[in-house]
Design an enzyme around this catalytic site. Structure first.
Site, PDB file in Angstrom:
ATOM      1  CB  CYS A  51      -0.643  -0.388   1.720  1.00 58.60           C
ATOM      2  SG  CYS A  51      -0.206  -0.115   2.537  1.00 58.60           S
ATOM      3  CG  HIS A  52       4.256   3.874   1.558  1.00 63.92           C
ATOM      4  ND1 HIS A  52       5.875   4.210   2.180  1.00 63.92           N
ATOM      5  CD2 HIS A  52       3.686   4.711   2.395  1.00 63.92           C
ATOM      6  CE1 HIS A  52       5.712   5.271   2.460  1.00 63.92           C
ATOM      7  NE2 HIS A  52       4.682   5.999   2.042  1.00 63.92           N
ATOM      8  CG  PHE A  53       3.786   5.738  -1.707  1.00 62.92           C
ATOM      9  CD1 PHE A  53       2.939   6.168  -1.816  1.00 62.92           C
ATOM     10  CD2 PHE A  53       5.345   5.439  -1.784  1.00 62.92           C
ATOM     11  CE1 PHE A  53       3.752   7.140  -0.822  1.00 62.92           C
ATOM     12  CE2 PHE A  53       5.843   6.784  -0.663  1.00 62.92           C
ATOM     13  CZ  PHE A  53       5.047   7.998  -0.882  1.00 62.92           C
TER      14      PHE A  53
ATOM     15  CB  VAL B 134       9.518   2.822   0.145  1.00 59.91           C
ATOM     16  CG1 VAL B 134       8.379   3.764  -0.439  1.00 59.91           C
ATOM     17  CG2 VAL B 134      10.509   2.983   0.500  1.00 59.91           C
TER      18      VAL B 134
END
Length: 171
Positions: A69-71, A76
Site C-alpha cells: 500500500c505504500h506506494f 517502500v
C-alpha cells in the site's frame, strides 16, 4: 526476572501480549506494528554514551504488509515505521530495566532520512544508544538511534524520548 541480553520473535510476541514485564507494564505492539523480528543485543552498559545500547533486526520480505500500500507500483517502507521501531525499542529497554508503567513516545529531536527500505533489501538493523534514563516519578529514556539497511545507514534520530506511565487517563 533474569535479564536476557537478546530476544527472539516468540519472546517479543510474549512482550506484546503483556507477559514479559507483567500486567500494566511496558508492552511491544503486536504484528503488523511490531517492526523488528529479534533483539540481538540489549545492555545497560556500553553504547556511544555508556548508558546502554539496543540492537534489533527486521528481516525484509517482499510480502511485508506496507509494501502493498505504500506506494502503488513504488513499494517502500514508510519512514515513520522505522522511527516507530526506534521508540518501541526504547520503551522495551525501559521495561527491561524494571521500569513500571505503559510506554508512550514523547518526542524526538532531529530526524533524518537519507535512504529507503525497498522490498529487494535483506535486513534492517536498528541501533539505539541510550543517552539518559530517568528513574523518578516519571520513568523516561532518551536515546539516539540509527537505522541500517543491508549495512548502510539510512535514518538517524536524535533525542528520542519515551516515558512509562502507570496511569494514562490524563495523557
Amino acid at each position: 526476572m533474569e535479564q536476557q541480553s537478546s530476544y527472539n520473535k516468540e519472546e517479543l510476541l510474549s512482550c506484546g501480549r503483556g507477559e514479559l514485564f507483567g500486567p500494566g507494564n511496558a508492552q511491544l505492539p503486536l504484528p503488523p506494528m511490531l517492526m523488528f523480528d529479534r533483539i540481538t543485543h540489549i545492555s545497560e552498559e556500553g553504547g556511544a554514551y555508556g548508558k546502554g545500547e539496543i540492537r534489533a533486526e527486521l528481516d525484509v520480505k517482499k510480502d511485508l504488509w506496507f509494501f502493498e500500500c505504500h506506494f502503488n507500483d513504488d513499494p517502500v517502507m514508510p519512514g515513520c515505521l522505522g522511527l516507530d521501531a526506534m521508540w518501541q525499542l526504547i520503551g522495551f529497554f525501559l521495561g527491561w530495566t524494571g521500569g513500571p508503567g505503559r510506554g508512550r513516545a514523547l518526542g524526538a529531536g532531529e530526524v533524518k532520512f537519507y535512504g529507503q527500505v525497498l522490498p529487494t533489501a535483506k535486513k534492517v538493523e536498528y541501533v539505539i544508544n541510550m543517552k539518559r534514563v530517568i528513574k523518578r516519578k516519571l520513568y523516561m529514556g532518551i536515546g539516539d538511534a540509527h537505522l541500517y539497511v543491508d549495512g548502510r545507514e539510512i535514518y538517524s534520530a536524535d533525542d528520542l524520548k519515551v516515558g512509562l506511565f502507570t496511569n494514562t487517563d490524563n495523557f
